[in-house]
Design a protein around this motif. Structure first.
Motif, PDB file in Angstrom:
ATOM      1  N   UNK A 103     -36.252 -17.813 -12.071  1.00  0.00           N
ATOM      2  CA  UNK A 103     -35.762 -19.014 -13.461  1.00  0.00           C
ATOM      3  C   UNK A 103     -34.247 -19.114 -12.478  1.00  0.00           C
ATOM      4  N   UNK A 104     -33.923 -19.469 -11.329  1.00  0.00           N
ATOM      5  CA  UNK A 104     -32.915 -21.169 -10.792  1.00  0.00           C
ATOM      6  C   UNK A 104     -32.712 -19.553  -8.945  1.00  0.00           C
ATOM      7  N   UNK A 105     -31.799 -19.757  -8.754  1.00  0.00           N
ATOM      8  CA  UNK A 105     -31.796 -19.696  -7.019  1.00  0.00           C
ATOM      9  C   UNK A 105     -30.351 -19.176  -6.770  1.00  0.00           C
ATOM     10  N   UNK A 106     -30.474 -18.027  -6.146  1.00  0.00           N
ATOM     11  CA  UNK A 106     -29.579 -17.523  -5.891  1.00  0.00           C
ATOM     12  C   UNK A 106     -28.217 -17.318  -4.791  1.00  0.00           C
ATOM     13  N   UNK A 107     -27.219 -17.310  -4.310  1.00  0.00           N
ATOM     14  CA  UNK A 107     -26.359 -17.759  -3.860  1.00  0.00           C
ATOM     15  C   UNK A 107     -25.020 -16.786  -3.600  1.00  0.00           C
ATOM     16  N   UNK A 108     -24.818 -16.293  -1.754  1.00  0.00           N
ATOM     17  CA  UNK A 108     -23.406 -15.791  -2.685  1.00  0.00           C
ATOM     18  C   UNK A 108     -23.559 -14.510  -3.461  1.00  0.00           C
ATOM     19  N   UNK A 109     -24.862 -13.715  -3.473  1.00  0.00           N
ATOM     20  CA  UNK A 109     -24.905 -12.981  -4.929  1.00  0.00           C
ATOM     21  C   UNK A 109     -24.790 -13.063  -6.297  1.00  0.00           C
ATOM     22  N   UNK A 110     -24.506 -15.012  -6.404  1.00  0.00           N
ATOM     23  CA  UNK A 110     -24.451 -14.951  -7.128  1.00  0.00           C
ATOM     24  C   UNK A 110     -25.984 -15.981  -8.315  1.00  0.00           C
ATOM     25  N   UNK A 111     -25.980 -16.262  -9.469  1.00  0.00           N
ATOM     26  CA  UNK A 111     -27.082 -16.981 -10.142  1.00  0.00           C
ATOM     27  C   UNK A 111     -27.001 -18.406 -10.033  1.00  0.00           C
ATOM     28  N   UNK A 112     -27.885 -19.297 -10.411  1.00  0.00           N
ATOM     29  CA  UNK A 112     -27.256 -20.711 -10.619  1.00  0.00           C
ATOM     30  C   UNK A 112     -28.498 -20.887 -11.098  1.00  0.00           C
ATOM     31  N   UNK A 113     -28.582 -22.137 -11.969  1.00  0.00           N
ATOM     32  CA  UNK A 113     -29.497 -22.702 -12.379  1.00  0.00           C
ATOM     33  C   UNK A 113     -30.183 -23.787 -12.288  1.00  0.00           C
ATOM     34  N   UNK A 114     -29.402 -24.520 -11.135  1.00  0.00           N
ATOM     35  CA  UNK A 114     -30.020 -25.676  -9.965  1.00  0.00           C
ATOM     36  C   UNK A 114     -29.409 -25.737  -8.526  1.00  0.00           C
ATOM     37  N   UNK A 115     -29.951 -26.088  -7.528  1.00  0.00           N
ATOM     38  CA  UNK A 115     -29.749 -26.443  -7.053  1.00  0.00           C
ATOM     39  C   UNK A 115     -27.837 -27.512  -6.470  1.00  0.00           C
ATOM     40  N   UNK A 150     -25.799 -27.158  -8.593  1.00  0.00           N
ATOM     41  CA  UNK A 150     -24.806 -26.661  -9.318  1.00  0.00           C
ATOM     42  C   UNK A 150     -24.576 -26.020  -7.177  1.00  0.00           C
ATOM     43  N   UNK A 151     -25.111 -25.544  -6.669  1.00  0.00           N
ATOM     44  CA  UNK A 151     -24.939 -24.138  -5.596  1.00  0.00           C
ATOM     45  C   UNK A 151     -24.329 -25.462  -4.213  1.00  0.00           C
ATOM     46  N   UNK A 152     -24.632 -26.687  -4.564  1.00  0.00           N
ATOM     47  CA  UNK A 152     -24.498 -27.719  -3.690  1.00  0.00           C
ATOM     48  C   UNK A 152     -22.694 -28.181  -3.797  1.00  0.00           C
ATOM     49  N   UNK A 153     -22.548 -28.010  -5.928  1.00  0.00           N
ATOM     50  CA  UNK A 153     -21.240 -28.710  -6.247  1.00  0.00           C
ATOM     51  C   UNK A 153     -20.419 -27.367  -5.608  1.00  0.00           C
ATOM     52  N   UNK A 200     -17.567 -28.763  -3.312  1.00  0.00           N
ATOM     53  CA  UNK A 200     -16.682 -29.456  -4.062  1.00  0.00           C
ATOM     54  C   UNK A 200     -16.544 -30.565  -4.712  1.00  0.00           C
ATOM     55  N   UNK A 201     -18.204 -31.269  -4.687  1.00  0.00           N
ATOM     56  CA  UNK A 201     -18.439 -32.796  -5.179  1.00  0.00           C
ATOM     57  C   UNK A 201     -19.551 -32.553  -6.195  1.00  0.00           C
ATOM     58  N   UNK A 202     -20.475 -33.580  -6.392  1.00  0.00           N
ATOM     59  CA  UNK A 202     -21.456 -34.023  -6.820  1.00  0.00           C
ATOM     60  C   UNK A 202     -22.537 -34.400  -5.576  1.00  0.00           C
ATOM     61  N   UNK A 203     -23.617 -33.140  -5.883  1.00  0.00           N
ATOM     62  CA  UNK A 203     -24.908 -33.481  -4.669  1.00  0.00           C
ATOM     63  C   UNK A 203     -25.745 -33.390  -5.884  1.00  0.00           C
ATOM     64  N   UNK A 204     -27.313 -34.815  -5.024  1.00  0.00           N
ATOM     65  CA  UNK A 204     -28.338 -33.902  -5.304  1.00  0.00           C
ATOM     66  C   UNK A 204     -28.631 -32.805  -5.123  1.00  0.00           C
ATOM     67  N   UNK A 205     -29.459 -31.506  -5.479  1.00  0.00           N
ATOM     68  CA  UNK A 205     -28.787 -30.195  -4.625  1.00  0.00           C
ATOM     69  C   UNK A 205     -30.240 -30.156  -3.787  1.00  0.00           C
ATOM     70  N   UNK A 206     -32.269 -30.787  -4.378  1.00  0.00           N
ATOM     71  CA  UNK A 206     -32.913 -31.257  -3.471  1.00  0.00           C
ATOM     72  C   UNK A 206     -32.057 -31.659  -2.655  1.00  0.00           C
TER      73      UNK A 206
END
Length: 90
Positions: A49-61, A63-66, A70-76
């Motif tokens: 149901x999402x993605x894990x990065x640095x111990x945090x769960x995110x709903x989208x790639x 959100x992780x890229x941002x 610090x800037x909006x990115x297309x995650x894929x």
């Protein structure tokens, strides 16, 4: 979601499977994505149901890229899962 409500109302002999188009384009659950960004190794694990990065769960790639840049990115695109615009030869 509406598709699930419609499925619940369907006659028993009809199988309704809502298609989750965006999810089908992502790697399977458990896949590890890696990308180097400004000398830092970014590691993401694909969850059900999402993605894990640095111990945090995110709903989208995205959100992780941002969070990383610090800037909006297309995650894929950020993680190399989709092709971006082709560069125009000058």
């Amino acid at each position: 979601p509406k598709a699930l409500l419609d499925a619940a109302k369907a006659p028993a002999h009809v199988v309704v499977c809502p298609v989750d188009g965006w999810r089908s384009k992502l790697p399977a659950e458990g896949t590890i994505l890696r990308r180097e960004y400004k000398g830092r190794d970014i590691v993401v694990r694909v969850l059900e149901d999402g993605f894990e990065h640095d111990g945090e769960t995110y709903r989208s790639l995205s959100a992780i890229a941002k969070a990383v840049t610090g800037a909006h990115w297309n995650g894929p695109l950020f993680f190399g899962l989709s092709k971006g615009r082709k560069e125009v030869a000058k």
